[in-house]
Design a protein around this motif. Structure first.
Motif, PDB file in Angstrom:
ATOM      1  N   LEU A  27     -50.777  23.686  53.729  1.00 41.35           N
ATOM      2  CA  LEU A  27     -49.745  23.258  54.427  1.00 41.35           C
ATOM      3  C   LEU A  27     -49.295  22.360  54.298  1.00 41.35           C
ATOM      4  O   LEU A  27     -48.058  21.442  54.036  1.00 41.35           O
ATOM      5  CB  LEU A  27     -50.110  23.219  56.158  1.00 41.35           C
ATOM      6  CG  LEU A  27     -51.154  23.945  56.968  1.00 41.35           C
ATOM      7  CD1 LEU A  27     -51.726  23.836  58.035  1.00 41.35           C
ATOM      8  CD2 LEU A  27     -49.548  25.192  56.792  1.00 41.35           C
ATOM      9  N   MET A 237     -61.694  11.754  51.672  1.00 35.89           N
ATOM     10  CA  MET A 237     -62.767  12.247  52.457  1.00 35.89           C
ATOM     11  C   MET A 237     -64.102  13.211  51.939  1.00 35.89           C
ATOM     12  O   MET A 237     -64.833  13.430  52.472  1.00 35.89           O
ATOM     13  CB  MET A 237     -61.938  12.870  53.315  1.00 35.89           C
ATOM     14  CG  MET A 237     -61.599  14.013  53.347  1.00 35.89           C
ATOM     15  SD  MET A 237     -61.998  15.690  52.908  1.00 35.89           S
ATOM     16  CE  MET A 237     -63.508  15.975  54.282  1.00 35.89           C
ATOM     17  N   ALA A 239     -63.680  16.063  50.549  1.00 41.76           N
ATOM     18  CA  ALA A 239     -63.994  17.693  50.280  1.00 41.76           C
ATOM     19  C   ALA A 239     -64.237  17.798  48.786  1.00 41.76           C
ATOM     20  O   ALA A 239     -64.482  18.867  47.629  1.00 41.76           O
ATOM     21  CB  ALA A 239     -62.639  18.016  50.529  1.00 41.76           C
TER      22      ALA A 239
HETATM   23  N1  TRP Z   1     -55.259  19.745  51.042  1.00 42.97           N
HETATM   24  C1  TRP Z   1     -54.872  20.480  51.735  1.00 42.97           C
HETATM   25  C2  TRP Z   1     -53.465  20.414  52.388  1.00 42.97           C
HETATM   26  O1  TRP Z   1     -52.356  20.205  51.429  1.00 42.97           O
HETATM   27  C3  TRP Z   1     -55.812  20.007  53.036  1.00 42.97           C
HETATM   28  C4  TRP Z   1     -56.916  19.681  52.787  1.00 42.97           C
HETATM   29  C5  TRP Z   1     -57.497  20.392  52.664  1.00 42.97           C
HETATM   30  C6  TRP Z   1     -57.064  18.391  52.917  1.00 42.97           C
HETATM   31  N2  TRP Z   1     -58.770  19.391  52.275  1.00 42.97           N
HETATM   32  C7  TRP Z   1     -58.606  18.215  52.501  1.00 42.97           C
HETATM   33  C8  TRP Z   1     -56.715  16.984  53.265  1.00 42.97           C
HETATM   34  C9  TRP Z   1     -59.313  17.222  52.760  1.00 42.97           C
HETATM   35  C10 TRP Z   1     -56.782  15.278  52.958  1.00 42.97           C
HETATM   36  C11 TRP Z   1     -58.406  15.717  52.312  1.00 42.97           C
HETATM   37  O2  TRP Z   1     -53.728  21.544  53.086  1.00 42.97           O
END
Ligand code: TRP
Length: 459
Positions: A27, A237, A239
């Protein structure tokens, strides 16, 4: 430390690329990037965003993957591993904690917007938009936002879908979603850009996105662009750290990261090029329309396009899939940590964390209707939806990224880092230099200057 590697390893390097790209492309690219560019003056925002991706995002992404692959555990425990090895103060583990919290908070509002996309699969699929004029299309979206029951339903469905994939675990769950989605998404976006080229005001859209007008620059806009660079690359964060932990030991981190970064940027720019020409060709629409931009501008196009109902449905399915493959990475860090730490199994761990985000998400559902005017001081005069977005994207992620850069650049021994990335010297030295002297300094500078600027506004 005998737990290292308990979550499994990606089947191969490509699975990592696909999973990381699946996390990054979501998104943020298709919904958030166009509307933020619209609100923040177009070309200025885009340029600052691109600079942030290159000088801050990609170098920090490499640092995150490296930390994950080095520790081979959840972000919290991978950090603990690197902290111990470097003999650094335990407080550095705060990076991992803040990351888990940020992930759950992002999930709360992310799943509400993903719910809109799911709902729109249905709406376009049943031909509701066919032949509709633009104001009626706008009314459809307003009616959806005004209906808390609908928003809640689709938010809940999306949370459940995400939990399902995370519960299945690394290869079976996370690895398989992105494989078919990414090529299809690129093809659909391209089709839409071509449609906009012929049927929209392409020149106006193009100039809006790429003309640099310095007078539109504000520190708030710069912080928004910086925060978005982190958001769109899933950085700051843990991920990508969690995904890095499942990366095969012999894969090159550098090349992989650049592939993901380029793919992510291409999808964002293509979304902008698909949307803005339509906005300028339909005068009631404004580039600064805010979060509804995607959900109003595209259905207007689908309303008059041949086979519009078909293309519209396909496109919203792809958006929902992209959101899905992103949201799983918001829950993975916390889930992996619970599995390591508390010895609880993956399935209950997943549902526990999803449940938290789902509950918090209810405040975001209400932000568009019942609580639309409730903007208390402790949420900085924003709705819960806007506040969670602001706090995570513009504060927590940049701060997390800053700390990661400082940790890998200054706290870890250069020899250890070099060994962990496994790369030849000139490239490594350039990256290490940027990570030490450029990325963290830029992030700190933008955050401080924005803060000073907002104090000026208050007084
Ligand atoms: N990057 C994803 C997006 O653009 C959203 C997302 C998934 C995200 N994992 C994340 C954002 C961890 C920040 C940190 O929709």
């Amino acid at each position: 430390m005998e737990q290292r590697g308990i979550h499994g390893v990606w089947a191969n390097r490509w699975t990592f690329i696909l999973a990381a790209a699946g996390s990054a492309v979501g998104l943020g690219n298709i919904w958030k990037f166009p509307y933020m560019a619209g609100e923040n003056g177009g070309g200025v925002f885009v340029l600052v965003y691109l600079v942030c991706i290159a000088l801050i995002g990609i170098p920090i992404m490499k640092a995150e993957v490296l930390l994950g692959r080095h520790g081979r555990m959840s972000p919290i425990n991978s950090m603990n591993y690197a902290i111990k090895e470097a003999g650094a103060p335990k407080a550095w583990a705060g990076i991992g904690w803040m990351g888990v919290a940020a992930g759950l908070m992002i999930m709360a509002f992310y799943s509400v917007v993903a719910g809109w996309a799911l709902k729109y699969v249905w709406t376009t699929g049943t031909g509701v938009f066919t032949g509709m004029d633009s104001s009626a299309v706008g009314d459809q979206f307003s009616a959806l936002l005004a209906n808390p029951g609908q928003l809640f339903l689709w938010h809940s469905i999306f949370c459940f879908m995400t939990a399902g994939v995370v519960a299945l675990g690394v290869n079976r769950g996370l690895g398989s979603v992105a494989k078919y989605m990414m090529p299809l998404l690129l093809a659909s976006l391209l089709t839409l850009v071509i449609y906009s080229f012929f049927h929209g005001n392409f020149a106006a859209g193009f100039h809006f996105l790429f003309d640099f007008k310095i007078e539109r620059l504000s520190w708030n806009g710069v912080l928004a662009a910086l925060g978005h660079a982190f958001f769109t690359l899933s950085l700051g964060m843990g991920a990508i750290m969690a995904y890095g932990a499942y990366m095969p030991a012999n894969a090159s981190i550098g090349k992989t990261i650049v592939t993901v970064g380029i793919l992510d940027t291409v999808v964002a720019l293509a979304s902008g090029l698909a949307i803005f020409p339509l906005v300028f060709a339909n005068p009631p629409l404004e580039p600064s329309a805010g979060p509804g931009l995607l959900f109003v501008s595209l259905p207007i196009a689908f309303a008059s396009m041949p086979f519009g109902a078909f293309f519209g449905t396909l496109f919203f399915i792809l958006i929902a899939l992209a959101a899905w493959s992103s949201s799983v990475s918001l829950l993975e860090p916390g889930t992996a940590w619970l599995v390591e730490q508390k010895k609880i199994r993956r399935v209950p761990a997943t549902f526990l964390l999803t449940g938290f985000s789902w509950l918090l998400g209810i405040t975001c559902v209400l932000s568009f209707n019942v609580w639309a005017e409730v903007k208390p001081w402790f949420l900085l005069f924003k709705t819960p939806f806007d506040f969670l977005d602001f706090l995570t994207s513009q504060i927590m992620l940049p701060l997390g990224g800053l700390l990661i850069a400082v940790f890998v650049g200054w706290v870890m021994k250069k020899q250890v880092v070099r060994h962990a990335v496994d790369e030849q010297s000139p490239l490594f030295d350039a990256w290490h230099f940027i990570l030490r002297f450029i990325s963290p300094v830029l992030v700190a500078l933008v955050m401080i200057l924005t803060l000073i600027d907002s104090f000026k506004d208050f007084s």
